[in-house]
Design an enzyme around this catalytic site. Structure first.
Site, PDB file in Angstrom:
ATOM      1  N   VAL A  73      64.583 -18.581  55.227  1.00  0.00           N
ATOM      2  CA  VAL A  73      63.699 -18.149  54.073  1.00  0.00           C
ATOM      3  C   VAL A  73      64.796 -17.520  53.013  1.00  0.00           C
ATOM      4  CG1 VAL A  73      61.880 -16.622  53.336  1.00  0.00           C
ATOM      5  CG2 VAL A  73      61.532 -17.895  55.494  1.00  0.00           C
TER       6      VAL A  73
ATOM      7  N   LEU B  28      63.527 -11.236  56.746  1.00  0.00           N
ATOM      8  CA  LEU B  28      63.148 -12.764  56.243  1.00  0.00           C
ATOM      9  C   LEU B  28      63.539 -13.689  57.295  1.00  0.00           C
ATOM     10  CD1 LEU B  28      63.479 -12.980  52.430  1.00  0.00           C
ATOM     11  CD2 LEU B  28      61.313 -12.977  53.644  1.00  0.00           C
ATOM     12  N   ASP B  29      62.981 -14.713  57.526  1.00  0.00           N
ATOM     13  CA  ASP B  29      63.627 -15.648  58.484  1.00  0.00           C
ATOM     14  C   ASP B  29      65.004 -16.360  57.847  1.00  0.00           C
ATOM     15  OD1 ASP B  29      61.385 -15.332  60.056  1.00  0.00           O
ATOM     16  OD2 ASP B  29      60.387 -17.060  59.607  1.00  0.00           O
ATOM     17  N   ARG B  30      65.887 -16.695  58.868  1.00  0.00           N
ATOM     18  CA  ARG B  30      67.145 -17.177  58.311  1.00  0.00           C
ATOM     19  C   ARG B  30      67.014 -18.135  57.317  1.00  0.00           C
ATOM     20  NH1 ARG B  30      71.250 -20.305  62.395  1.00  0.00           N
ATOM     21  NH2 ARG B  30      72.832 -20.966  61.056  1.00  0.00           N
TER      22      ARG B  30
ATOM     23  N   HIS C 191      57.266 -14.562  61.726  1.00  0.00           N
ATOM     24  CA  HIS C 191      56.918 -15.835  61.356  1.00  0.00           C
ATOM     25  C   HIS C 191      55.643 -16.005  60.710  1.00  0.00           C
ATOM     26  CE1 HIS C 191      60.855 -17.272  62.769  1.00  0.00           C
ATOM     27  NE2 HIS C 191      60.563 -17.477  64.069  1.00  0.00           N
TER      28      HIS C 191
END
Length: 236
Positions: free
Chosen positions: A103, A99-101, A184
């Site tokens: 998210v 998961l992106d930072r 992403h």
């Protein structure tokens, strides 16, 4: 075996083991024990609720907060593995996907590499459910675009299901389900249809949903039923 030696099997030094025992962090047969010289069966010893002797693969869910990276270690940023107690951090757990930072939501951690691989591979069709808040008013046009597969600069995303929950002039809320998770990807899909994301939260991986009782930063072991459902999903 002496209790302090059994506690050290969790990856602690003997000094750390003695401190953990004195602090009441150690249980034998589910009862707290503070006598480091006590003779014990290592299989019955737990530190911070974690069995010191490896009893098989570990399966854990974490409610990832924003600002935490989905990694086992990072030189400057807090990691999702760092949310666990030290005894678990030493057990070789790795995240299932990323998961992106910024998210939030469900992250699965496991020592079961085969299961992790199958859950992130589109071949095994494990669904990922996200709750998205985006700019502008979403409409059926975006639902149809996701169903067709959104064309991005370097690939065309596989068809995804977009369910509208709220639609306003300033922002909209929708659930999106997809079976792949490239870098992403969800952000890029929303941007490609003209609705940049404001916030994104993952709610489910395959049959396992984020426990609503977990606050951001909290974790728990998966239940036997949840592990069984994941194994069925992955045909293991």
């Amino acid at each position: 075996m002496r209790l302090d030696k059994a506690v050290a099997l969790a990856g602690l030094t003997r000094s750390e083991a003695r401190k953990a025992i004195a602090a009441g962090r150690v249980q034998v047969d589910d009862q707290p024990v503070r006598d480091g010289s006590m003779q014990v069966d290592p299989r019955q010893v737990r530190v911070d609720g974690v069995q010191t002797v490896d009893a098989g693969a570990l399966y854990i869910m974490v409610h990832k907060p924003a600002g935490v990276v989905t990694a086992t270690e990072d030189r400057s940023l807090p990691t999702v593995v760092g949310l666990l107690p030290p005894t678990l951090q030493r057990r070789g757990l790795g995240p299932v996907g990323r998961l992106d930072r910024d998210v939030t939501g469900l992250v699965l951690l496991t020592t079961d590499g085969q299961m992790a691989h199958r859950l992130i591979s589109p071949r095994w069709k494990a669904e990922k459910l996200y709750r998205a808040r985006c700019e502008g008013r979403l409409s059926e046009a975006e639902v149809e675009a996701f169903e067709r597969g959104v064309a991005l600069s370097d690939f065309t995303a596989l068809p995804a299901r977009l369910t509208l929950l709220e639609a306003g002039d300033d922002c909209s809320v929708a659930d999106v389900i997809l079976t792949e998770g490239k870098f992403h990807q969800v952000k890029r899909m929303f941007a490609a249809v003209g609705h940049p994301l404001i916030a994104l939260k993952r709610l489910r991986i395959g049959p396992v949903a984020l426990d609503p009782a977990l606050e951001p930063g909290q974790w728990r072991y998966l239940t036997e039923a949840e592990v069984a459902a994941l194994r069925k999903q992955c045909q293991l």
